[in-house]
Design an enzyme around this catalytic site. Sequence first.
Site, PDB file in Angstrom:
ATOM      1  N   SER A 120      -9.915  -0.253   6.794  1.00  0.00           N
ATOM      2  CA  SER A 120      -9.328  -0.196   5.453  1.00  0.00           C
ATOM      3  C   SER A 120      -8.581  -1.440   4.981  1.00  0.00           C
ATOM      4  O   SER A 120      -8.180  -1.509   3.818  1.00  0.00           O
ATOM      5  CB  SER A 120      -8.392   0.996   5.345  1.00  0.00           C
ATOM      6  OG  SER A 120      -9.157   2.169   5.237  1.00  0.00           O
TER       7      SER A 120
ATOM      8  N   LYS B 110       0.840  -1.207   0.000  1.00  0.00           N
ATOM      9  CA  LYS B 110       0.000   0.000   0.000  1.00  0.00           C
ATOM     10  C   LYS B 110       0.871   1.251   0.000  1.00  0.00           C
ATOM     11  O   LYS B 110       1.864   1.322   0.743  1.00  0.00           O
ATOM     12  CB  LYS B 110      -0.931  -0.021   1.224  1.00  0.00           C
ATOM     13  CG  LYS B 110      -1.999   1.072   1.224  1.00  0.00           C
ATOM     14  CD  LYS B 110      -2.941   0.908   2.427  1.00  0.00           C
ATOM     15  CE  LYS B 110      -4.010   1.990   2.457  1.00  0.00           C
ATOM     16  NZ  LYS B 110      -4.875   1.879   3.658  1.00  0.00           N
TER      17      LYS B 110
ATOM     18  N   SER C 158      -9.818   2.123   2.598  1.00  0.00           N
ATOM     19  CA  SER C 158      -8.938   2.829   1.693  1.00  0.00           C
ATOM     20  C   SER C 158      -7.976   1.943   0.911  1.00  0.00           C
ATOM     21  O   SER C 158      -7.457   2.361  -0.114  1.00  0.00           O
ATOM     22  CB  SER C 158      -8.136   3.857   2.484  1.00  0.00           C
ATOM     23  OG  SER C 158      -7.280   3.213   3.426  1.00  0.00           O
TER      24      SER C 158
HETATM   25  N1  GLN Z   1     -13.128   4.266   5.785  1.00  0.00           N
HETATM   26  C1  GLN Z   1     -12.624   4.752   7.031  1.00  0.00           C
HETATM   27  C2  GLN Z   1     -12.269   6.210   6.890  1.00  0.00           C
HETATM   28  O1  GLN Z   1     -12.564   6.752   5.882  1.00  0.00           O
HETATM   29  C3  GLN Z   1     -11.437   3.934   7.461  1.00  0.00           C
HETATM   30  C4  GLN Z   1     -10.207   4.285   6.749  1.00  0.00           C
HETATM   31  C5  GLN Z   1      -9.028   3.465   7.174  1.00  0.00           C
HETATM   32  O2  GLN Z   1      -9.151   2.447   7.845  1.00  0.00           O
HETATM   33  N2  GLN Z   1      -7.860   3.965   6.798  1.00  0.00           N
HETATM   34  O3  GLN Z   1     -11.730   6.818   7.757  1.00  0.00           O
END
Ligand code: GLN
Length: 455
Positions: free
Chosen positions: A151, A52, A127
């Site tokens: 994410s 990532k 994400s």
């Molecule tokens: N979807 C969640 C957010 O937008 C989690 C994101 C993540 O785990 N980095 O914050």
Amino acid sequence: AHLDRITAVDPAVHAFLHVDAEGALAAARKVDEDIAQGHVASPLAGVPLALKDVLTTQDMPTTCGSKMLEGWVPPYDATVTRRLREAGVIILGKTNMDEFAMGSSTENSAYGPTRNPWDLDRIPGGSGGGSSAALAAFEAPLAIGTDTGGSIRQPGAVTGTVGVKPTYGGVSRYGLVAFSSSLDQAGPCARTVLDAALLHEVIAGHDPLDSTSIDQPVPAVVAAARAGAAGDLSGVKVGVVREFRGEGYQPGVVAAFDTAVDQLRKLGAEVVEVSCPSFTLALPAYYLIAPSECSSNLARFDAMRYGLRVGEGDAALSAEQVMSLTREAGFGPEVKRRVILGTYALSAGYYDAYYGSAQKVRTLISRDFAAAYEQVDVLVAPTTPTTAFPIGERVGDPMQMYLADLCTIPSNLAGNAAMSVPCGLSEEDGLPVGFQIMAPALADDRMYRVAAAYE
Ligand code: GLN
């Protein structure tokens, strides 16, 4: 073979922001030489991986899916990156993500969305949609994600792959570009539970460079996955979280989840229903805590030290103007929304009402978990309320987007371990459903055992 596969399918999937074919082949040759000399660095030596783009790499750009860091090549490797290299894992490239890991669909990337290999018109989750899509499209057998609110697990669920959020502090955050430091956690993504366990043991462990890194032995997740694969769960008590069903949950997701719970029963587990009443407050608490920490962490993108600088050389501009022009141009709308929200929540006069209350909710959630784990060994729930939604469907509606993490966020707030494993396809749309298994902090091995037995 994986590089060829990337060439063939990535123009359509767009899982990768950067592919380092030469670097990957050179690293692979080095592993071959080492093996010829009798030196095998780890069980994963020579296995390719997708990383990532939020973890720093000395030899490749690290953009976090943001224009702010376009082309930035960090001067150092993240501890996760270093451990992968030392284990002989071959890093193929960097994967697409929502900007600074804020999002649930990878549509917030400044470099265009990633598409779900199951249906190219749908989102791969976020994400870390790039990492999970790379696995589902067979572009890589292993990947790394980061999970602040879901994410790793939510992209795993909607792409039919395995995603693990280790116990907070179990994997070093050194070199993980910070979003919300008290929640951020890197973890393994794979197509099988055992692959995830092998990768988990490569990246986990104490790191003096991360002050919140846990100085204790890594849970024996590989042994647990191997033990679980025998398929015997007698003596294991599983709690189904009562609050995570009902309105907003797609019927096909609930049906696949219920079938998975039945399967655990057949494997010998005792299944009971458990109530965790504060879990319904997790989402609003998260959307105060995460933006608050984000507003503080992202202050470093000041156009001075590194990254984008707008107005370079224009003598008419003050330093403050350069900063604000740069942040205006470099951040996308979701990042700006959170910086503004977080700055507001932390400001004098509002701190106690918003941030302070959210921290109290965080304590209540930890207590719910603690009470539940007095009754059961692991908790289970759907990973996310729906299957992959169409690209574009939720971009204009942040609340709908945030709901994708309804079931994953409590484990982040409590710092516990949690993972998602595929549990079949939804009967409505034929898309993958994720089964979430949660365990107490430092009991990551418990959830691997159950996951491997179920798989
Ligand atoms: N979807 C969640 C957010 O937008 C989690 C994101 C993540 O785990 N980095 O914050």
